[in-house]
Design an enzyme around this catalytic site. Structure first.
Site, short mmCIF file in Angstrom:
data_model
loop_
_atom_site.label_atom_id
_atom_site.label_comp_id
_atom_site.label_asym_id
_atom_site.label_seq_id
_atom_site.Cartn_x
_atom_site.Cartn_y
_atom_site.Cartn_z
N CYS A 121 -1.92 1.16 18.28
CA CYS A 121 -1.60 2.33 17.49
C CYS A 121 -0.31 2.08 16.72
O CYS A 121 0.31 1.05 16.85
CB CYS A 121 -1.43 3.51 18.41
SG CYS A 121 -2.61 3.53 19.72
N ARG A 132 -4.33 0.36 9.34
CA ARG A 132 -4.69 -0.22 10.63
C ARG A 132 -5.84 0.53 11.30
O ARG A 132 -6.42 0.03 12.27
CB ARG A 132 -3.49 -0.15 11.58
CG ARG A 132 -2.32 -0.99 11.15
CD ARG A 132 -1.07 -0.52 11.85
NE ARG A 132 -1.27 -0.44 13.28
CZ ARG A 132 -1.00 -1.42 14.12
NH1 ARG A 132 -0.52 -2.55 13.66
NH2 ARG A 132 -1.21 -1.27 15.40
N TRP A 158 -5.17 5.13 17.92
CA TRP A 158 -6.53 4.60 17.79
C TRP A 158 -7.02 4.47 19.22
O TRP A 158 -6.66 3.53 19.92
CB TRP A 158 -6.50 3.25 17.08
CG TRP A 158 -7.85 2.78 16.63
CD1 TRP A 158 -8.54 3.18 15.53
CD2 TRP A 158 -8.66 1.78 17.26
NE1 TRP A 158 -9.72 2.49 15.44
CE2 TRP A 158 -9.83 1.63 16.49
CE3 TRP A 158 -8.52 0.99 18.40
CZ2 TRP A 158 -10.84 0.74 16.81
CZ3 TRP A 158 -9.53 0.10 18.73
CH2 TRP A 158 -10.68 -0.01 17.93
N ASN A 217 2.71 2.78 22.74
CA ASN A 217 1.59 1.86 22.52
C ASN A 217 1.50 1.00 23.76
O ASN A 217 2.53 0.60 24.29
CB ASN A 217 1.86 0.93 21.34
CG ASN A 217 1.70 1.62 20.01
OD1 ASN A 217 1.33 2.79 19.96
ND2 ASN A 217 2.01 0.91 18.95
N GLY A 218 0.31 0.68 24.17
CA GLY A 218 0.17 -0.19 25.33
C GLY A 218 -0.74 0.42 26.38
O GLY A 218 -1.43 1.42 26.13
N GLU A 260 -22.54 -19.21 15.59
CA GLU A 260 -21.43 -18.38 15.13
C GLU A 260 -20.53 -19.15 14.16
O GLU A 260 -20.08 -18.60 13.16
CB GLU A 260 -20.63 -17.87 16.35
CG GLU A 260 -19.40 -17.04 16.03
CD GLU A 260 -19.66 -15.79 15.21
OE1 GLU A 260 -20.83 -15.39 15.04
OE2 GLU A 260 -18.66 -15.23 14.70
N LYS A 318 -19.88 -17.94 10.35
CA LYS A 318 -18.54 -17.73 9.79
C LYS A 318 -18.41 -18.46 8.47
O LYS A 318 -17.92 -17.92 7.49
CB LYS A 318 -17.43 -18.21 10.74
CG LYS A 318 -17.15 -17.36 11.96
CD LYS A 318 -16.38 -16.09 11.68
CE LYS A 318 -17.27 -14.95 11.36
NZ LYS A 318 -17.93 -14.22 12.40
N GLU A 377 -20.56 -16.84 5.71
CA GLU A 377 -20.05 -15.52 5.35
C GLU A 377 -18.85 -15.60 4.39
O GLU A 377 -18.80 -14.88 3.41
CB GLU A 377 -19.56 -14.78 6.61
CG GLU A 377 -20.63 -14.06 7.38
CD GLU A 377 -20.08 -13.35 8.61
OE1 GLU A 377 -20.51 -12.22 8.87
OE2 GLU A 377 -19.20 -13.91 9.33
C1 G6P Z 1 -22.01 -6.63 9.94
C2 G6P Z 1 -20.67 -7.35 9.98
C3 G6P Z 1 -20.68 -8.44 11.05
C4 G6P Z 1 -21.07 -7.84 12.39
C5 G6P Z 1 -22.39 -7.09 12.32
C6 G6P Z 1 -22.64 -6.29 13.58
O1 G6P Z 1 -22.99 -7.48 9.45
O2 G6P Z 1 -20.39 -7.92 8.71
O3 G6P Z 1 -19.40 -9.04 11.15
O4 G6P Z 1 -21.14 -8.84 13.36
O5 G6P Z 1 -22.38 -6.15 11.26
O6 G6P Z 1 -21.68 -5.29 13.66
P1 G6P Z 1 -21.24 -4.56 14.97
O7 G6P Z 1 -20.16 -3.60 14.50
O8 G6P Z 1 -22.44 -3.85 15.49
O9 G6P Z 1 -20.73 -5.57 15.91
#
Ligand code: G6P
Length: 630
Positions: free
Chosen positions: A13, A38, A85, A111-112, A503, A507, A510
């Site tokens: 937060c 944030r 948050w 915070n914490g 993954e 990445k 993407e």
């Molecule tokens: C979108 C985002 C991804 C994410 C996926 C699932 O495609 O760009 O980065 O992994 O949704 O989202 P979630 O919030 O359900 O993990």
């Protein structure tokens, strides 16, 4: 028995505090606005005018708080503000900070995560304290009250300081705290342990904040508080005490920040993605915090809300999710099957929801979602419920749709993730899946006490290992600089390394728009091998483990066809250097935890390649952070 395992704390937060010659409310409100990026779900400010405290809190956004303050302004030249948050405990006005003690004289923002808060709360209740919120923060106000008003601390001009010091001794967990009292309206106390807090200085005006952007408009002279330090801010100046209670000379500690607002939001990083990659040690630590008993022998997951007898009867688990969360699920399958010996199926949520899945009494569904708003994941949860099944979710956002519709939730404490490509959410999801696997292992009796203790000890070392992993960043940059012009890449892995390969490839595509595919390494010879030539970088997960020799054989297959191999190898593996073109070293950890470390260089590689290609990694084209349509 250990202390309270659940923790309605908040580690991500925003805090702002002010003491000086100007109207505090305006400065606090402005500071909170600058922390809005944030993410937050509720906010509040408090000021002291004379000896009168005013507090305004809202659930919702700062614009609403501003409206409330316009209608009913609050006055004073000292105050505290907070954006919350929620990480546990619903977003609500009562749970929003600042919080107060019973007498209403002590005001605090935090915070914490206070780990022993339930134990303290019980004790304080017995002593007659009345609580108004579900937060752990409120207990700190009551604890200070205990020493402040009870005469334990002798009445003097530094009562509050003494009471705070005594209270801190009782608290276990992480905190950044701003504290003030209407009985001593000319001072603000700031202290931290494990959560960031800074002090800003400008002739007679002093600030505290969780982040630089909150106060950058007023000053660039900043002191970064260190763990265990405590500062007293008054209009006459700041006193800073070290962990040993000794005064610290301020001059040595003041840093002049050269960031502009844009840089400050990212804490000096050029992009949120890089900032979030670097936040992983902290995020993982927060996800672990409070879930391990103090003796390190047990996992606490009270938030599971399903009783252990029911859990014992579970004989099949279905994990469903989308995108990066789905990849986390694929690793979860290996972890849960290996550790708890419960059969696991993992399915993309969009497929699962429409194929009339079989859900029996002994099935448990686990939905994974960072945002908690992904339409297909929600659809999958509804499908399970329609078939009278039970769903627990692993989620990062309190109060999100996935959380509301699940039977139980285990939160990742990654904090708001702003970069579209998920990074810290992924590694914290994996952390939860590991915790869950050990938890099930204990329930099912597949782990004995000693094995569980060893696995928990490995987990405790993970944040430190993650730090070590990030130290390899320069090596990753070198490789990114060599390979960024390529148009394709293949990622190969075996076992848990296979979903990590998926993954890594995700990445890269993407954020850099390079075509990349992840494959089980053995599958390569059934097709992808036809693509291998000198223009095809092949990233191979070759960490030490049971299939190491087989992965070496796969590397030979690629090399024999003129391929270029970048290997991810275990620190200290010199042998592999002779076989491949490039090596990135991953610190040694236990095999079940290795995916968490192994994905980090792949995140960094994708990031640096994207930057070299002049792509914006924070907002890749055509992608959305949260996909709320089918
Ligand atoms: C979108 C985002 C991804 C994410 C996926 C699932 O495609 O760009 O980065 O992994 O949704 O989202 P979630 O919030 O359900 O993990």
């Amino acid at each position: 028995m250990g202390t309270a395992p659940i923790f309605p704390g908040e580690n991500v937060c925003g805090i702002i505090g002010y003491i000086g010659n100007e109207d505090a409310a305006e400065i606090l409100l402005d500071g909170l606005k600058r922390l809005e990026y944030r993410g937050y779900d509720s906010a509040g400010i408090a000021t002291i005018d004379g000896e009168h405290i005013s507090i305004k809190r809202i659930k919702g956004n700062i614009a609403l708080l501003e409206k409330v303050l316009e209608e009913k302004p609050i006055y004073g030249k000292i105050g505290l503000g907070h954006t919350r948050w929620a990480t546990h405990g619903q977003p609500s006005e009562e749970n929003a900070h600042p919080h107060r003690d019973c007498t209403g004289t002590i005001v605090i923002v935090h915070n914490g995560i206070i780990e022993n808060y339930l134990l303290l709360k019980e004790k304080l209740k017995k002593r007659g304290h009345r609580f108004k919120s579900e937060t752990d923060t409120e207990i700190i106000a009551h604890l200070i009250e205990e020493y402040y008003h009870s005469g334990v601390v002798h009445r003097s001009c530094d009562d509050l300081e003494k009471a705070v010091r005594r209270a801190l001794k009782k608290i276990e967990g992480s905190y950044a705290l701003g504290i003030m009292s209407s009985r001593e309206p000319d001072k603000l106390i700031a202290t931290r342990n494990g959560s960031p807090l800074i002090i800003g200085l400008k002739d007679g005006n002093y600030f505290i904040a969780s982040d630089v952007p909150a106060i950058l408009r007023h000053t660039k002279d900043i002191i970064y508080l260190e763990d265990g330090e405590l500062a007293i801010l008054a209009r006459t100046g700041v006193r800073l005490y070290g962990q040993n209670g000794k005064l610290i000379r301020l001059e040595r500690r003041i840093k002049r920040i050269s960031w502009d607002v844009n840089m400050a939001e990212k804490e000096g990083y050029p992009h949120f993605m890089l900032k979030e990659i670097h936040e992983q040690p902290r995020a993982i630590e927060d996800t672990i915090l409070g879930r391990i008993s103090p003796d390190g022998a047990d996992i606490h997951l009270e938030e599971m809300a399903l009783n252990k007898n029911k859990l014992k009867k579970i004989n099949r688990i279905i994990i469903t999710a989308c995108g990066t969360s789905w990849h986390a699920g694929l690793i979860g399958e290996y972890l849960i099957e290996e550790i708890a010996r419960i059969p696991v199926e993992v399915e993309n949520a969009a497929e699962f929801r429409y194929r009339n899945p079989i859900i029996t009494d002994d099935t448990l569904a686990i939905a994974i979602s960072q945002s908690g708003e992904t339409a297909d994941t929600l659809g999958a949860i509804r499908e399970v419920h329609q078939k009278k099944g039970r769903v627990i979710s692993i989620c990062n956002v309190v109060g999100s749709s996935v959380v509301r519709e699940s039977d139980a939730v285990i939160y990742t404490h990654a904090g708001p993730e702003i970069g579209v490509a998920s990074t810290k959410a992924f590694t914290t999801q994996l952390t939860v899946l590991y915790i869950l696997a050990v938890y099930f292992g204990k329930i099912k009796g597949t782990l004995n006490a000693e094995q569980a203790k060893k696995m928990i000890a490995d987990l405790r070392r993970l944040p430190q290992k993650t730090e070590e992993m990030l130290k390899q960043e320069k090596e990753v940059i070198k490789i990114a600089n060599k390979f960024y012009r390529h148009r394709n890449a293949i990622y190969l892995g075996r076992g848990k390394g296979y979903p990590v390969a998926l993954e890594g490839a995700l990445k890269l595509k993407e954020v850099s728009y390079i075509h990349a595919e992840g494959y089980p390494a053995a599958e390569m010879k059934h097709g992808p091998i036809a693509l291998i030539d000198k223009n095809m970088p092949v990233i191979v997960l070759a960490l030490k483990g049971s299939r190491y020799d087989k992965i070496l054989a796969n590397i030979e297959e690629v090399k024999a066809r003129g391929g270029v191999v970048i290997a991810l190898a275990t620190m200290g593996d010199r042998k592999i250097k002779e076989k491949v073109d490039e090596v990135l070293y991953v610190p040694e950890t236990s095999i079940p935890l290795s995916p968490i470390l192994a994905v980090i260089p792949l995140q960094l590689l994708a990031y640096y390649i994207a930057v070299k290609r002049k792509c914006n990694p924070d907002q890749p084209r055509h992608l959305a952070k949260s996909v709320t349509v089918e």
